[in-house]
Design an enzyme around this catalytic site. Sequence first.
Site, PDB file in Angstrom:
ATOM      1  N   GLU A  94     106.700 119.683  52.711  1.00 29.55           N
ATOM      2  CA  GLU A  94     107.703 118.866  52.048  1.00 29.55           C
ATOM      3  C   GLU A  94     108.060 119.537  50.717  1.00 29.55           C
ATOM      4  OE1 GLU A  94     108.828 114.225  52.334  1.00 29.55           O
ATOM      5  OE2 GLU A  94     106.833 114.836  52.887  1.00 29.55           O
TER       6      GLU A  94
ATOM      7  N   GLU B 277      98.863 110.219  46.533  1.00 26.20           N
ATOM      8  CA  GLU B 277     100.065 109.553  47.034  1.00 26.20           C
ATOM      9  C   GLU B 277      99.765 108.097  47.410  1.00 26.20           C
ATOM     10  OE1 GLU B 277     101.447 111.301  50.688  1.00 26.20           O
ATOM     11  OE2 GLU B 277     103.456 110.466  50.440  1.00 26.20           O
TER      12      GLU B 277
HETATM   13  C1  BGC Z   1     107.765 111.732  50.010  1.00 26.95           C
HETATM   14  C2  BGC Z   1     107.865 110.663  48.980  1.00 26.95           C
HETATM   15  C3  BGC Z   1     109.292 110.227  49.014  1.00 26.95           C
HETATM   16  C4  BGC Z   1     109.444 109.541  50.328  1.00 26.95           C
HETATM   17  C5  BGC Z   1     110.688 108.774  50.557  1.00 26.95           C
HETATM   18  C6  BGC Z   1     107.983 111.080  51.329  1.00 26.95           C
HETATM   19  O1  BGC Z   1     107.819 111.883  52.390  1.00 26.95           O
HETATM   20  O2  BGC Z   1     106.595 112.454  49.927  1.00 26.95           O
HETATM   21  O3  BGC Z   1     107.203 110.816  47.848  1.00 26.95           O
HETATM   22  O4  BGC Z   1     109.762 109.530  47.928  1.00 26.95           O
HETATM   23  O5  BGC Z   1     109.188 110.415  51.375  1.00 26.95           O
HETATM   24  O6  BGC Z   1     110.305 107.541  50.820  1.00 26.95           O
END
Ligand code: BGC
Length: 735
Positions: free
Chosen positions: A345, A615
């Site tokens: 990501e 997270e």
């Molecule tokens: C990310 C988040 C992001 C989200 C959207 C995820 O995959 O890591 O931090 O804001 O997607 O909801």
Amino acid sequence: MNTINSARWITSVLEEGNDSCRMFTRTIKTGKEIQKAIFRVTALGMYEAYINGNRIGGEYKFMPGWTYYDRRVQYQSYDVTQYIKDDEIKVEVYVAKGWFSGRIAGNTLTDKTGFALACTVDVDFADGTDDFYCSCQKDDWKAAKTAVVFSDIYDGETYDERIKPYDFKPVTVYTGFNANNIIEQDGEYITEHEHFKPVSLIITPKGERVLDFGQNMTGYVRFTVRAKAGQKAILSHAEVLDNEGNFYTDNLRSAKQRVEFISNGGTSVYAPHFSFQGFRYARIDEWPGTPDLNAFEAIAVHSDIKRTGQFESSDKMLDKLYQNTIWGQKSNFLDIPTDCPQRDERLGWTGDAQVFCKAASYNFNVYRFFRKWLHDVALSQGMNGAVPETVPSRFLYAHSSSAWGDAAVICPYQIYVTYGDRKILEDQYESMSKWVDYVMNQGRNPYLWNTGSHYGDWLALDVPFGTYKGKTDIYLIATAYYANSVDIVRKASKILKKNKKTIKYYDDLYENIVRAFRKEYVKGDRLLSDTQTAYVIALHFGLLEGKDKENAINQLVSKIHEFNDKISTGFLGTPYILHVLAENGHSDLAYKLLLEREYPSWIYPVTKGATTIWEHWDGIRPDGTMWSKDMNSFNHYAYGSVADFMYEKVAGINPDESDPGFRHILFKPVICKDGSLTYARSSIDTKYGKAGSVWEIRGNKVYYTFTVPKKTTASIRISKTYEVNSGVYSYEEEL
Ligand code: BGC
């Protein structure tokens, strides 16, 4: 003279399987004595440049950085005079895919395979004349294959030291981009920072050899290896060990984070050139002979932002949490604000940036960092004002999520408040107002945002286990954020002295949204969503008054009690919950949540050995098992927004919106009355100097000291209010 806009983008025909990096080269013979030479260079991809065999700009990493490449690419400028002898300039630039066309670019690029170089050398001669030499298709520019046989941001790098550049071919002009998009460096440079020696070499139950660097970070391992030609050194990277103590990579999803070095014989020092890893641990998958701990060093790499904030207290666990917010920021401020640095990501998720922006702006000076990113936010907006969910974006489409798109409004205003420079509002005003126009046009009622899909209170704990989206109604959230963004745009309109009509327009719009919000979402003594986050957001954005406000405060407190005096908020409720409690007569409960050790709480990950912010509240559960591997980053700064509570409420250092940049400071410390925190010390380096606050409880007294920098004034609000000029002020009060 600056001729970079006359350069052409050059590339070379790429082949399946051997396209990780090319070296572009040309030897220039000027025929005249050179007095001065300036080299300007950029790439669609990442570059490393050499002039006459000397590495140029080697202190900067991953150049030219990540911008919304479709609209602009930064170039860097270097004075290379010292490297020039006689009349010869040999240019060699290695270019890899990087953010431009590696896996991170996704599949939305029109030209997926490409990378390209643009550069120019501007020369002043001893005889008073000048000339310039640009990348172009003719003039013997050649491209060769290189030792970097594989390179990808997510997956790592394979470097075969035996390979010298070979297979030189003429270059072609890359037509996908217009050279006018080349701009001067707008952001901070990316540089190497902390160096870590391994604290131990662990042999895991599975028999893996794992180096522990003691700190989760973003960067790479630099190693010294002695080997025979053809022998390999291979490392894989991970953030955590699993419950059994084995190397854990499931949460990286498809990102391989693997670095392979193939020796040419002898002793070599190596670190990846065009890839970075999110890691604390490195597994030695292959090594010639027995690895010696001294051969390895982990290097943290991030944007060169200057640390401004400090915080410490009587609670060492709280201090560790604070330090983890600093590492969350270092790890995710790599040219753009990213969600995480390890899995597949590593993107500029707007919502994450928005919730962390305030804490980030106190921890470090991020003026320039955000200025650059916000320019890309503005350029990425759709014609209708839509803000992509990630910037720079690989998902450009017309829909945006509330609270994510609101970053276009919240971030510039926060940067203005922290640093006091109106320029950021001037630059962003159009983007900010386009965003609220976009929201207004999303449904039939211009005062509610009650259409579309949104991420909502992402990762909240008030839904069944395994669900990402929290329970709070997404349209309640969307409308509350809409009100907040319009409120900010109207403030910005006043600051920028827009005409009366504009100001009235936003004043009226704001009033109408607040009215519509109350009508739609206040249900008797509750809100439509009876969740911690619903009350927190409505209260924090000032959307309720009188009895409604009182009810919301009471409901919030009872929701927290119902949840065993713990938080159940996700990305959106979390940044504000402690502020709301402290501002509404419940500082005792705010401290209880802040200092809580048990899951779910901010300090819980610290009890599990975290060195960054997770997270998920339950990234590693109390029983040692992991949350879902699909979404389990151990380096996501979002919940690190709690640092702004430490500065603003615990220590009580606040900028004043009406005289921003800490030119007038509001000191309003919130003392922890039950004695669970007895001391706090914090400071923020403002452009005027250090603003500081210390308090300590001894016996039944509180002792305060405040530092007010030169050329600033302050209001000190303890049990009395003191209006002061610069200086150091101490007070004592009964507890
Ligand atoms: C990310 C988040 C992001 C989200 C959207 C995820 O995959 O890591 O931090 O804001 O997607 O909801």
